[in-house]
Design an enzyme around this catalytic site. Structure first.
Site, PDB file in Angstrom:
ATOM      1  N   GLY A  58       0.375  -1.319  -0.100  1.00  0.00           N
ATOM      2  CA  GLY A  58      -0.159   0.151  -0.016  1.00  0.00           C
ATOM      3  C   GLY A  58       0.509   1.382  -0.029  1.00  0.00           C
ATOM      4  O   GLY A  58       0.393   2.393  -0.072  1.00  0.00           O
ATOM      5  N   TRP A  60       2.037   2.507  -2.287  1.00  0.00           N
ATOM      6  CA  TRP A  60       1.818   3.916  -3.347  1.00  0.00           C
ATOM      7  C   TRP A  60       0.423   4.288  -3.475  1.00  0.00           C
ATOM      8  O   TRP A  60       0.356   5.592  -3.121  1.00  0.00           O
ATOM      9  CB  TRP A  60       1.573   2.999  -5.299  1.00  0.00           C
ATOM     10  CG  TRP A  60       2.449   3.202  -5.642  1.00  0.00           C
ATOM     11  CD1 TRP A  60       4.568   2.866  -4.697  1.00  0.00           C
ATOM     12  CD2 TRP A  60       3.432   2.830  -6.741  1.00  0.00           C
ATOM     13  NE1 TRP A  60       5.120   2.535  -5.811  1.00  0.00           N
ATOM     14  CE2 TRP A  60       4.517   2.742  -7.208  1.00  0.00           C
ATOM     15  CE3 TRP A  60       2.009   2.842  -8.329  1.00  0.00           C
ATOM     16  CZ2 TRP A  60       5.462   2.503  -8.275  1.00  0.00           C
ATOM     17  CZ3 TRP A  60       2.969   2.207  -9.576  1.00  0.00           C
ATOM     18  CH2 TRP A  60       4.680   2.027  -9.527  1.00  0.00           C
ATOM     19  N   ASP A  78      -5.821  -6.165  -3.959  1.00  0.00           N
ATOM     20  CA  ASP A  78      -4.208  -6.889  -4.544  1.00  0.00           C
ATOM     21  C   ASP A  78      -5.210  -8.485  -4.536  1.00  0.00           C
ATOM     22  O   ASP A  78      -5.596  -8.589  -3.930  1.00  0.00           O
ATOM     23  CB  ASP A  78      -3.729  -6.698  -3.076  1.00  0.00           C
ATOM     24  CG  ASP A  78      -1.850  -6.862  -4.365  1.00  0.00           C
ATOM     25  OD1 ASP A  78      -1.550  -8.235  -4.123  1.00  0.00           O
ATOM     26  OD2 ASP A  78      -0.932  -6.343  -4.780  1.00  0.00           O
ATOM     27  N   ASP A  94      -8.028 -10.957  -7.306  1.00  0.00           N
ATOM     28  CA  ASP A  94      -7.268 -10.861  -8.457  1.00  0.00           C
ATOM     29  C   ASP A  94      -7.529 -10.350 -10.265  1.00  0.00           C
ATOM     30  O   ASP A  94      -8.468 -10.078  -9.928  1.00  0.00           O
ATOM     31  CB  ASP A  94      -7.695 -12.780  -8.016  1.00  0.00           C
ATOM     32  CG  ASP A  94      -5.672 -12.736  -9.434  1.00  0.00           C
ATOM     33  OD1 ASP A  94      -5.303 -12.822  -9.446  1.00  0.00           O
ATOM     34  OD2 ASP A  94      -6.274 -14.296 -10.261  1.00  0.00           O
ATOM     35  N   ASP A 119       2.129  -2.187  -9.742  1.00  0.00           N
ATOM     36  CA  ASP A 119       3.504  -2.201  -9.675  1.00  0.00           C
ATOM     37  C   ASP A 119       3.669  -3.363  -8.826  1.00  0.00           C
ATOM     38  O   ASP A 119       4.072  -4.271  -7.851  1.00  0.00           O
ATOM     39  CB  ASP A 119       3.818  -1.539  -7.997  1.00  0.00           C
ATOM     40  CG  ASP A 119       5.278  -1.455  -8.074  1.00  0.00           C
ATOM     41  OD1 ASP A 119       5.944  -1.780  -8.891  1.00  0.00           O
ATOM     42  OD2 ASP A 119       5.755  -1.166  -6.573  1.00  0.00           O
ATOM     43  N   LYS A 159       4.638  -1.111 -14.357  1.00  0.00           N
ATOM     44  CA  LYS A 159       6.390  -2.262 -14.302  1.00  0.00           C
ATOM     45  C   LYS A 159       6.472  -2.638 -15.545  1.00  0.00           C
ATOM     46  O   LYS A 159       5.505  -3.556 -15.319  1.00  0.00           O
ATOM     47  CB  LYS A 159       6.538  -2.555 -12.696  1.00  0.00           C
ATOM     48  CG  LYS A 159       7.674  -3.044 -12.190  1.00  0.00           C
ATOM     49  CD  LYS A 159       8.174  -3.147 -11.415  1.00  0.00           C
ATOM     50  CE  LYS A 159       7.369  -5.041 -10.579  1.00  0.00           C
ATOM     51  NZ  LYS A 159       7.497  -4.075  -9.313  1.00  0.00           N
TER      52      LYS A 159
END
Length: 830
Positions: A58, A60, A78, A94, A119, A159
């Site tokens: 957490g 970000w 997440d 998910d 990320d 990313k």
């Protein structure tokens, strides 16, 4: 119980780790998004809705809640649970499932996200290829969620691992976003393979190809193309090694092929690129036939022993031998093509064919004309946008259009468009009907199409040459500063317009114009030239009331003011004839009016019984003085306008001043073999080239060169504008201070309560303030580091102010630097 040592592999406990602990962030990765946000325009500060995919733990989301505006919607998701955070909605799901999509829609309702962050990374450590592919697959799933929830112009940050799928993902990003840029923030470890991609300006297409977000389509392995054996054969020196392994079922590096297979194969270059040696079968019947060729030399047999050492020349020899062998064996027989019977056309079919050809030519001509008209319209629009509304610019532009479209001043005068042209109207291209009204202009409609096409091709070629010349000039202007300055000045005008004479009292300006425009004059030889002269006079304001200025005359010459003077009452009082206060200007106007109406006076004299005699008035001494002053002022004005800037001009001025040459000699020199060259209808690039060489080299003298040199020296000695202005400002400030001092001194003197001594002291103080010098910069004291000062730390004793410690080494270094600089100066001179 002892403390456990936390692992520090790959330098994990770096400064960002401790900074995150100090700032209260959950992970060091928070500094990555902070640095990305600062680099790419602070997009988080402008985002009202932010979605963080793979948000655990957490960090970000913490940064987004700090940077986003108040009351912003921040959602973190997440697959693992997260601790709750203030102003952030978090849930466990998910991102690859439909459950995550439905929950996101439930929280966002009708809103769209301004920014989507990702990320996430898989659990790595088993196989790098598999880990990189899993990360790319996860990134594609995050992009799929972002496409569904992003607003138009939104931002997506994700990313990616550096792998072979990186370019494929970048291509997908570029299809969906306006600007895609990869970056690696300083907070990311150098040993890590991660990079971050910032996608800005979401396009939000109405229809999206599902294959664009399908992992099977995006990451599909494409088969390798065929090897370029032609490069191996024709460029054997350039060898690029590719470690691709062995072909399936072939584990040998050395390949031999019978020579007759090389003769019979359809792709000989492919065989030459993959084969090491050609073998000879002496029992082969075909080889016995081919062996008798004159091309089968010992050199040929030596070359086929090792093909990998051959060059381009040797490979060509093998291909020529193969061609001769195939001709000998009859393998290159041309296939017999069936004969096509040509049936002669009937008369009707022949006529129809000719009509079709003529129709095609006519269509091509119409298409060409339409394209020219569109170009003209585009140029007119550009001209209007650039405010190029003067008739000179319009005429120059229209000159390149062609004879059929070129305007004619005589036609303009007949059709009534001349006044519009004088006012700067844009329409200068006449229609075909208007041109037909004028007898002098004839359009040849019966000219053959082929001739007109040739003319059009020639015009197009000429326009291309002109365009190429303009491009050359533009490149030269960018490269050469002297040429740029010459073009800015407008170049040298070779045309000679004669000497400007000053109008005398006996022959006023208007009477001269009437004399020039007389029917017997040779200037106006045609109606077209007469129309041009009238138009120029109207534009310049030469016609009309001489009492007005040139701009006022040009304004009142417009057709909208016609007939206005008849309606207005005369407000000008008539001066008595006996008045002696009339100036010379008034008498000049009267004389000009009399001289401009010679024909009317002649008619009146023929009809009247009286003879009109002009009254000759004696001019006073004051008039003579005013004439001398006017002549003197005119000479001074001429001297200011004319600047002798070249050696040739200075030589000519010296010769005229010393009486070595006269005005007639200069006029005679103006008539030479270059004076009357035909320059009409010649391209600009040709005229520019001719101008460089078609000129007379005028002699110069040593005295003129020295005079110009001294003049330039004097010009260069003058201070630049900034220095002169600074000196003037300094002087003006000093004068202002002096004026203030005078006022204050006057007030002090008027004060009766003070004694003369006090007044003198106060005035002296004021003078001291005005004349005080500027503070000098304190000098730095040099202290030699030897004796008691050697190895001294701190300020030496007895030294006040700024100081600097020096020693012998520094002195030697300064000498060496001066010596090196002197050596470089000598080299630069050579």
């Amino acid at each position: 119980m002892g403390r456990t040592q936390k692992k520090n592999s790959k330098g994990r406990l770096d400064r960002y780790y401790y900074l995150a602990k100090e700032k209260g962030y959950r992970a060091r990765s928070s500094f990555k998004i902070i640095q990305i946000n600062e680099k790419f325009g602070h997009f988080l500060e402008k985002s009202k809705v932010v979605i963080d995919l793979c948000a655990a733990p957490g960090s970000w989301c913490q940064v987004a809640s700090n940077l986003c505006p108040v009351n912003s919607l921040i959602i973190g998701v997440d697959i693992v649970p997260m601790q709750p955070m203030p102003n952030v909605i978090t849930f466990q799901s998910d991102i690859t499932t439909e459950d995550c999509r439905s929950k996101l829609r439930g929280y966002m309702k009708t809103w769209k996200a301004d920014t989507v962050l990702h990320d996430g990374a898989p659990n790595v450590g088993l196989n790098w290829v598999q880990d990189a592919f899993t990360q790319s697959h996860l990134t594609l799933q995050a992009l799929k969620l972002a496409v569904e929830n992003l607003v138009v112009g939104g931002t997506f940050v994700t990313k990616i691992f550096r792998s072979k799928d990186y370019n494929k993902l970048m291509w997908v990003f570029q299809q969906l976003f306006d600007k895609v840029e990869a970056t690696k923030p300083p907070a990311s470890r150098n040993v890590s393979a991660e990079i971050f991609v910032v996608c800005k300006g979401f396009k939000a297409p109405k229809k999206l190809d599902p294959r664009l977000l399908d992992p099977k389509e995006v990451f599909e392995e494409l088969p390798d193309g065929p090897q370029n054996m032609q490069a191996k054969v024709y460029n054997p020196e350039k060898k690029t090694r590719k470690r691709d392994g062995y072909e399936e079922g072939d584990y040998l590096l050395y390949h031999t092929v019978p020579i007759m297979d090389f003769v019979k194969v359809e792709d000989p270059i492919q065989m030459l690129g993959t084969t090491n040696k050609f073998t000879l079968d002496k029992d082969d019947h075909e080889w016995k036939i081919v062996k008798k060729l004159k091309q089968t030399t010992p050199e040929f047999k030596a070359c086929i022993e090792d093909l990998k050492v051959l060059g381009k020349k040797d490979f060509k020899m093998l291909l020529r031998w193969r061609k001769a062998a195939r001709e000998l064996l009859g393998l290159d027989k041309d296939e017999e093509q069936p004969e096509i019977e040509t049936v002669p056309l009937t008369e009707e079919e022949q006529i129809e064919k000719e009509l079709q050809e003529m129709q095609q030519k006519q269509n091509l001509k119409k298409k060409r004309e339409k394209r020219k008209q569109n170009e003209i319209k585009q140029k007119e629009i550009t001209r209007m946008q650039m405010q190029m509304i003067t008739p000179t610019d319009l005429g120059i532009e229209a000159a390149s259009i062609g004879r059929d479209s070129l305007f004619n001043l005589k036609t303009a005068e007949k059709t009534g468009i001349l006044d519009d042209l004088a006012r700067g109207k844009k329409r200068m291209v006449f229609t075909r009907d208007e041109l037909a009204e004028d007898n002098e202009i004839q359009i040849d409609e019966n000219a053959p199409l082929s001739d007109r096409d040739d003319l059009a091709d020639a015009d197009e070629l000429e326009s291309q040459l002109d365009a190429m010349y303009h491009q050359f000039k533009a490149r030269r202007i960018e490269r050469d500063a002297h040429f740029k300055a010459k073009e800015a000045r407008g170049g040298d005008d070779d045309a000679w317009n004669g000497f400007d004479e000053v109008a005398s009292d006996e022959e006023p300006e208007e009477s001269k114009k009437d004399y020039v425009d007389d029917d017997d004059s040779d200037v106006s030889d045609s109606d077209s030239d007469e129309a041009i002269n009238q138009l120029i006079a109207k534009i310049k304001g030469e016609t009309g009331d001489k009492k007005l200025s040139a701009k006022a005359r040009a304004l009142f010459n417009d057709s909208i003011f016609d007939g206005v003077e008849a309606d207005l009452p005369s407000e000008e009082p008539q001066a008595p004839a006996s008045s002696e206060q009339g100036s010379k200007k008034r008498r000049l106007e009267e004389v000009s009016e009399e001289s401009s109406s010679d024909e009317e006076e002649a008619e009146e004299e023929s009809d009247s019984d009286f003879e009109i005699v002009r009254n000759e008035k004696d001019e006073s001494d004051d008039d003579y003085d005013s004439e001398d002053e006017a002549e003197r002022s005119q000479k001074e004005k001429h001297a200011r306008e004319v600047d002798i800037a070249t050696v040739e001009a200075m030589t000519l001025a010296h010769q005229l001043a010393l009486g070595q040459r006269s005005k007639h000699d200069i006029v005679d020199e103006g008539f030479n073999r270059y004076s009357f060259r035909d320059r009409d209808n010649l391209p600009e690039w040709f005229l520019e080239d001719e101008k460089m060489h078609s000129k007379i080299n005028k002699p110069i003298t040593k005295e003129a060169a020295m005079a110009i040199k001294e003049k330039l020296k004097a010009l260069n000695a003058r201070p630049i504008k900034k220095v002169a202005e600074a000196k003037a400002r300094k002087k003006m400030r000093a004068l202002n201070r002096l004026e203030k001092l005078k006022k204050k001194a006057g007030l002090i003197n008027d004060d009766s309560d003070k004694s003369e001594k006090d007044k003198a002291e106060e005035i002296a103080k004021l003078m001291k303030k005005v004349t005080k010098k500027a503070k000098l910069k304190p000098k730095v004291t040099l202290v030699v580091a030897k004796g008691k000062n050697r190895g001294l730390s701190g300020r030496p004793k007895g030294i006040k102010g700024k100081y600097k410690m020096v020693d012998g080494v520094m002195k030697n270094e300064q000498r060496a630097l001066k010596r090196i600089a002197k050596k470089h100066r000598k080299k630069s001179k050579h």
